[in-house]
Design an enzyme around this catalytic site. Structure first.
Site, PDB file in Angstrom:
ATOM      1  N   ARG A  16       4.322   7.505 -15.269  1.00 55.02           N
ATOM      2  CA  ARG A  16       3.309   6.603 -15.817  1.00 55.02           C
ATOM      3  C   ARG A  16       1.908   7.195 -15.638  1.00 55.02           C
ATOM      4  O   ARG A  16       1.506   7.558 -14.540  1.00 55.02           O
ATOM      5  CB  ARG A  16       3.414   5.225 -15.140  1.00 55.02           C
ATOM      6  CG  ARG A  16       4.659   4.477 -15.582  1.00 55.02           C
ATOM      7  CD  ARG A  16       4.806   3.145 -14.876  1.00 55.02           C
ATOM      8  NE  ARG A  16       5.302   3.290 -13.517  1.00 55.02           N
ATOM      9  CZ  ARG A  16       5.630   2.250 -12.735  1.00 55.02           C
ATOM     10  NH1 ARG A  16       5.485   1.022 -13.162  1.00 55.02           N
ATOM     11  NH2 ARG A  16       6.100   2.451 -11.520  1.00 55.02           N
ATOM     12  N   CYS A  30      -0.663   3.293 -10.599  1.00 58.27           N
ATOM     13  CA  CYS A  30      -1.581   2.351  -9.938  1.00 58.27           C
ATOM     14  C   CYS A  30      -3.061   2.615 -10.200  1.00 58.27           C
ATOM     15  O   CYS A  30      -3.757   1.747 -10.719  1.00 58.27           O
ATOM     16  CB  CYS A  30      -1.320   2.350  -8.433  1.00 58.27           C
ATOM     17  SG  CYS A  30       0.282   1.619  -8.034  1.00 58.27           S
ATOM     18  N   PHE A  68       0.814  -1.222   0.000  1.00 58.47           N
ATOM     19  CA  PHE A  68       0.000   0.000   0.000  1.00 58.47           C
ATOM     20  C   PHE A  68       0.847   1.271   0.000  1.00 58.47           C
ATOM     21  O   PHE A  68       0.317   2.364   0.174  1.00 58.47           O
ATOM     22  CB  PHE A  68      -0.931   0.008   1.224  1.00 58.47           C
ATOM     23  CG  PHE A  68      -1.927  -1.127   1.226  1.00 58.47           C
ATOM     24  CD1 PHE A  68      -3.091  -1.037   0.480  1.00 58.47           C
ATOM     25  CD2 PHE A  68      -1.680  -2.289   1.932  1.00 58.47           C
ATOM     26  CE1 PHE A  68      -4.007  -2.086   0.454  1.00 58.47           C
ATOM     27  CE2 PHE A  68      -2.584  -3.345   1.914  1.00 58.47           C
ATOM     28  CZ  PHE A  68      -3.751  -3.243   1.176  1.00 58.47           C
ATOM     29  N   LEU A  69       2.168   1.133  -0.194  1.00 53.95           N
ATOM     30  CA  LEU A  69       3.015   2.335  -0.122  1.00 53.95           C
ATOM     31  C   LEU A  69       2.639   3.335  -1.210  1.00 53.95           C
ATOM     32  O   LEU A  69       2.108   2.963  -2.263  1.00 53.95           O
ATOM     33  CB  LEU A  69       4.498   1.953  -0.245  1.00 53.95           C
ATOM     34  CG  LEU A  69       5.021   1.284  -1.514  1.00 53.95           C
ATOM     35  CD1 LEU A  69       5.216   2.277  -2.648  1.00 53.95           C
ATOM     36  CD2 LEU A  69       6.329   0.578  -1.235  1.00 53.95           C
ATOM     37  N   ARG A  70       2.907   4.606  -0.915  1.00 58.14           N
ATOM     38  CA  ARG A  70       2.699   5.666  -1.913  1.00 58.14           C
ATOM     39  C   ARG A  70       4.051   6.122  -2.422  1.00 58.14           C
ATOM     40  O   ARG A  70       4.950   6.379  -1.613  1.00 58.14           O
ATOM     41  CB  ARG A  70       2.017   6.899  -1.276  1.00 58.14           C
ATOM     42  CG  ARG A  70       0.625   6.701  -0.800  1.00 58.14           C
ATOM     43  CD  ARG A  70       0.259   7.805   0.179  1.00 58.14           C
ATOM     44  NE  ARG A  70       1.190   7.832   1.325  1.00 58.14           N
ATOM     45  CZ  ARG A  70       1.284   8.824   2.211  1.00 58.14           C
ATOM     46  NH1 ARG A  70       0.521   9.890   2.096  1.00 58.14           N
ATOM     47  NH2 ARG A  70       2.139   8.759   3.207  1.00 58.14           N
ATOM     48  N   GLU A  71       4.178   6.256  -3.734  1.00 54.99           N
ATOM     49  CA  GLU A  71       5.413   6.832  -4.258  1.00 54.99           C
ATOM     50  C   GLU A  71       5.555   8.242  -3.688  1.00 54.99           C
ATOM     51  O   GLU A  71       4.571   8.949  -3.503  1.00 54.99           O
ATOM     52  CB  GLU A  71       5.365   6.879  -5.786  1.00 54.99           C
ATOM     53  CG  GLU A  71       5.555   5.501  -6.379  1.00 54.99           C
ATOM     54  CD  GLU A  71       5.423   5.481  -7.892  1.00 54.99           C
ATOM     55  OE1 GLU A  71       5.509   6.546  -8.522  1.00 54.99           O
ATOM     56  OE2 GLU A  71       5.232   4.383  -8.429  1.00 54.99           O
ATOM     57  N   LEU A 121      -8.740  14.679  -0.768  1.00 51.52           N
ATOM     58  CA  LEU A 121      -9.799  15.613  -1.154  1.00 51.52           C
ATOM     59  C   LEU A 121      -9.195  16.865  -1.792  1.00 51.52           C
ATOM     60  O   LEU A 121      -9.730  17.956  -1.617  1.00 51.52           O
ATOM     61  CB  LEU A 121     -10.650  15.986   0.071  1.00 51.52           C
ATOM     62  CG  LEU A 121     -11.614  14.905   0.574  1.00 51.52           C
ATOM     63  CD1 LEU A 121     -12.380  15.392   1.805  1.00 51.52           C
ATOM     64  CD2 LEU A 121     -12.606  14.469  -0.506  1.00 51.52           C
ATOM     65  N   LYS A 151      -4.658   1.839 -13.815  1.00 49.12           N
ATOM     66  CA  LYS A 151      -4.696   0.429 -14.224  1.00 49.12           C
ATOM     67  C   LYS A 151      -5.496  -0.418 -13.232  1.00 49.12           C
ATOM     68  O   LYS A 151      -6.172  -1.362 -13.633  1.00 49.12           O
ATOM     69  CB  LYS A 151      -3.278  -0.120 -14.390  1.00 49.12           C
ATOM     70  CG  LYS A 151      -2.560  -0.475 -13.108  1.00 49.12           C
ATOM     71  CD  LYS A 151      -1.245  -1.198 -13.368  1.00 49.12           C
ATOM     72  CE  LYS A 151      -0.467  -1.450 -12.081  1.00 49.12           C
ATOM     73  NZ  LYS A 151      -1.102  -2.348 -11.122  1.00 49.12           N
ATOM     74  N   GLY A 190      -3.610  10.105 -11.745  1.00 50.21           N
ATOM     75  CA  GLY A 190      -2.768   9.419 -12.721  1.00 50.21           C
ATOM     76  C   GLY A 190      -1.870   8.458 -11.965  1.00 50.21           C
ATOM     77  O   GLY A 190      -2.250   7.949 -10.919  1.00 50.21           O
TER      78      GLY A 190
HETATM   79  P1  NAD Z   1       8.105  -1.404 -11.793  1.00 48.05           P
HETATM   80  O1  NAD Z   1       7.751  -1.483 -13.217  1.00 48.05           O
HETATM   81  O2  NAD Z   1       8.735  -0.177 -11.223  1.00 48.05           O
HETATM   82  O3  NAD Z   1       9.070  -2.621 -11.415  1.00 48.05           O
HETATM   83  C1  NAD Z   1       8.885  -3.939 -11.829  1.00 48.05           C
HETATM   84  C2  NAD Z   1      10.276  -4.545 -12.047  1.00 48.05           C
HETATM   85  O4  NAD Z   1      10.137  -5.968 -12.225  1.00 48.05           O
HETATM   86  C3  NAD Z   1      10.996  -4.042 -13.294  1.00 48.05           C
HETATM   87  O5  NAD Z   1      12.236  -3.502 -12.907  1.00 48.05           O
HETATM   88  C4  NAD Z   1      11.179  -5.296 -14.159  1.00 48.05           C
HETATM   89  O6  NAD Z   1      12.387  -5.288 -14.890  1.00 48.05           O
HETATM   90  C5  NAD Z   1      11.161  -6.391 -13.127  1.00 48.05           C
HETATM   91  N1  NAD Z   1      10.822  -7.750 -13.599  1.00 48.05           N
HETATM   92  C6  NAD Z   1       9.782  -8.139 -14.355  1.00 48.05           C
HETATM   93  N2  NAD Z   1       9.806  -9.474 -14.524  1.00 48.05           N
HETATM   94  C7  NAD Z   1      10.874  -9.941 -13.843  1.00 48.05           C
HETATM   95  C8  NAD Z   1      11.427 -11.242 -13.617  1.00 48.05           C
HETATM   96  N3  NAD Z   1      10.860 -12.345 -14.094  1.00 48.05           N
HETATM   97  N4  NAD Z   1      12.555 -11.337 -12.879  1.00 48.05           N
HETATM   98  C9  NAD Z   1      13.135 -10.249 -12.363  1.00 48.05           C
HETATM   99  N5  NAD Z   1      12.645  -8.992 -12.524  1.00 48.05           N
HETATM  100  C10 NAD Z   1      11.537  -8.847 -13.259  1.00 48.05           C
HETATM  101  O7  NAD Z   1       6.751  -1.741 -11.000  1.00 48.05           O
HETATM  102  P2  NAD Z   1       6.286  -1.193  -9.564  1.00 48.05           P
HETATM  103  O8  NAD Z   1       5.760   0.176  -9.679  1.00 48.05           O
HETATM  104  O9  NAD Z   1       7.327  -1.518  -8.556  1.00 48.05           O
HETATM  105  O10 NAD Z   1       5.025  -2.144  -9.307  1.00 48.05           O
HETATM  106  C11 NAD Z   1       5.162  -3.518  -9.024  1.00 48.05           C
HETATM  107  C12 NAD Z   1       3.823  -4.056  -8.540  1.00 48.05           C
HETATM  108  O11 NAD Z   1       3.467  -3.433  -7.305  1.00 48.05           O
HETATM  109  C13 NAD Z   1       2.656  -3.776  -9.482  1.00 48.05           C
HETATM  110  O12 NAD Z   1       1.761  -4.875  -9.439  1.00 48.05           O
HETATM  111  C14 NAD Z   1       2.019  -2.537  -8.893  1.00 48.05           C
HETATM  112  O13 NAD Z   1       0.649  -2.458  -9.204  1.00 48.05           O
HETATM  113  C15 NAD Z   1       2.204  -2.791  -7.420  1.00 48.05           C
HETATM  114  N6  NAD Z   1       2.227  -1.580  -6.590  1.00 48.05           N
HETATM  115  C16 NAD Z   1       2.889  -0.461  -7.025  1.00 48.05           C
HETATM  116  C17 NAD Z   1       2.935   0.662  -6.225  1.00 48.05           C
HETATM  117  C18 NAD Z   1       3.648   1.921  -6.685  1.00 48.05           C
HETATM  118  O14 NAD Z   1       3.424   2.955  -6.074  1.00 48.05           O
HETATM  119  N7  NAD Z   1       4.469   1.864  -7.706  1.00 48.05           N
HETATM  120  C19 NAD Z   1       2.303   0.662  -4.975  1.00 48.05           C
HETATM  121  C20 NAD Z   1       1.671  -0.487  -4.552  1.00 48.05           C
HETATM  122  C21 NAD Z   1       1.628  -1.621  -5.365  1.00 48.05           C
END
Ligand code: NAD
Length: 435
Positions: free
Chosen positions: A332, A264, A152-155, A254, A267, A261
């Site tokens: 993104r 997360c 659940f982290l926020r960027e 709010l 999509k 955008g």
């Molecule tokens: P990201 O695209 O930043 O990172 C994904 C990484 O996985 C990439 O570096 C890619 O090269 C690597 N990868 C893919 N297949 C691989 C494999 N087989 N072996 C090794 N590495 C591999 O994605 P993200 O933003 O970190 O998001 C990851 C997941 O977490 C998503 O499902 C997203 O919905 C979820 N999420 C994201 C956030 C956010 O704020 N970014 C917050 C909560 C949940």
């Protein structure tokens, strides 16, 4: 405990370094060779406040390593996390699970001894069941558990969120060994009395989507209130405060703006809509949220065109901020993408400045003049648009801005400034949902 983190993106890297900081022995694995080389050289592949120091400390302590080939780390791990991307599948909006299942297959081929496979990626209901079925088929002999542990982290506040979360959700850890493993991993938080919710795996998977869709809905609701405020002469910030002080509503999420955008909400809302449609229980509120937000992002460029007198052909528009929110470099699905493309289509020349996002922006935008700072950006601009509320845009030297621009027209999509103040300083100023 020994942890292997498959996927070293925003979530994998932050989770990996935080688990290392909790005292575990972590290997962050990624197929992206350049990313791993950078990390080994002490360079961060993403911008996230305080990340660099935490990575350096944990590498120096020997608790955090990086690998492109994670075979050894996977074989010896007590827990293997899947933190790969789950982007929207082109065409139908379903989550693309190909990276998740590819990672699950790699794990299946390598795991040795009792292993807890933890899905941190956001995945639709039933993905854990399918992963378990595939793994069992590949390795009928193996002893393993498949656990859901959505993130659940926020960027922009990721480290703080990971270390002080509102709650941790763990689904499907019925085997006492799996439950103990998850408790051990999060032990420092357990001691802080962070609530840990143990649920069925499907419930855990749905909690993540239900949370994100609810937040997207909340943002969209206040955005619609902002439009209404503009028509009836009310102030959306006061409306937000007036409703947010009610504990049942809460003040967060709010802030009216250009539409949500990021990597997360867009999509995840789409994927939830598809899951619900297929399950025969459509989530119409979320469907509407998606449609309203898409239309909103598209309409933001119109505000800029309107203040410019109805046409921007040959005009210079300066964008302050490009990322979908401050304190990240993530581009993104940022509203800026729709805005830039619409303005370029209308014939405008775009200048932009973003404190951390220009590198990523350059990969997805073309013909944008990236500037070194806000004052270079606004120089000779016909319209200035504040697109992301970075702190450094909150206290601009407005005299300097006024002297630099061609015409003093400002569109503030984040309500950073006060309308009366801007007017006093001689700007024609448009913001969101304020008279
Ligand atoms: P990201 O695209 O930043 O990172 C994904 C990484 O996985 C990439 O570096 C890619 O090269 C690597 N990868 C893919 N297949 C691989 C494999 N087989 N072996 C090794 N590495 C591999 O994605 P993200 O933003 O970190 O998001 C990851 C997941 O977490 C998503 O499902 C997203 O919905 C979820 N999420 C994201 C956030 C956010 O704020 N970014 C917050 C909560 C949940």
């Amino acid at each position: 405990m020994r942890v292997a983190m498959i996927g070293t993106g925003y979530v994998g890297l932050v989770s990996g370094v935080c688990f290392a900081d909790f005292g575990h022995d972590v290997t962050c694995i990624d197929k992206d060779v350049e990313k791993i080389e950078k990390l080994r050289a002490g360079e961060m592949p993403i911008y996230e406040p305080t990340l660099e120091d935490l990575v350096k400390d944990n590498v120096a302590e020997g608790r955090l390593t990086f690998a492109t080939d994670g075979a050894d780390a996977i074989r010896s791990a007590d827990a293997i996390f899947i933190a790969v991307g789950t982007p929207s599948r082109r065409g139908d909006g379903h989550a693309d699970l190909s990276y998740v299942f590819a990672a699950a297959e790699e794990i299946a081929d390598l795991m040795d001894g009792y292993t807890v496979v933890v899905t941190k990626s956001t995945v639709p209901v039933g993905t854990g069941d399918e992963g378990k079925r595939r793994t069992r088929k590949r390795r009928p002999d193996a002893e393993f558990a498949v656990v859901s542990n959505p993130e659940f982290l926020r960027e922009g506040a990721a480290i703080a969120d990971f270390k002080r979360p509102d709650r941790i959700v763990v689904g499907g850890a019925h085997d006492p060994r799996a439950r103990k493993c998850m408790e051990e991993l999060y032990r420092p938080l357990y001691l802080n009395e962070t609530p840990i919710l143990f649920t069925e795996r499907r419930t855990s998977e749905l909690i993540k989507y239900a949370a994100n869709a609810f937040l997207a809905l909340k943002i969209t609701y206040i955005n619609e209130m902002a439009d209404l405020c503009e028509k009836v002469g009310a102030d959306v910030q006061q409306v937000a405060r007036g409703i947010g002080l009610d504990n049942r509503i809460g003040a967060k999420f709010l802030n009216a703006g250009p539409g949500y955008g990021g990597s997360c909400f867009p999509k995840d809302t789409l994927a939830l809509v598809r899951t619900a449609q297929e399950a025969g229980a459509p989530v119409q509120l979320v469907e509407t949220t998606v449609a309203v937000n898409d239309a909103r992002k598209a309409a933001m460029a119109d505000r800029i065109v309107a203040i410019a007198g109805g046409a921007v052909k040959g005009k210079t528009i300066a964008l302050l901020g490009l990322t979908f929110k401050p304190n990240t470099d993530d581009m993104r699905d940022a509203p800026a993408l729709d805005i830039v493309k619409a303005l370029q289509k209308a014939g405008a020349k775009i200048k932009a400045f973003d404190p951390e996002g220009m590198g990523e922006a350059e990969k997805v935008l073309s013909d944008v003049e990236m500037c070194k700072g806000p004052y270079e950006c606004v120089k000779d601009a016909d319209v200035v648009a504040i697109v992301t509320e970075w702190d450094q845009f909150r206290a601009l030297d407005l005299k300097r801005v006024k002297a630099a621009v061609k015409t003093p027209l400002v569109v503030d999509l984040r309500n950073v400034y006060r309308p009366d103040e801007m007017r006093e300083r001689g700007f024609t100023y448009v913001s969101i949902g304020r008279p």
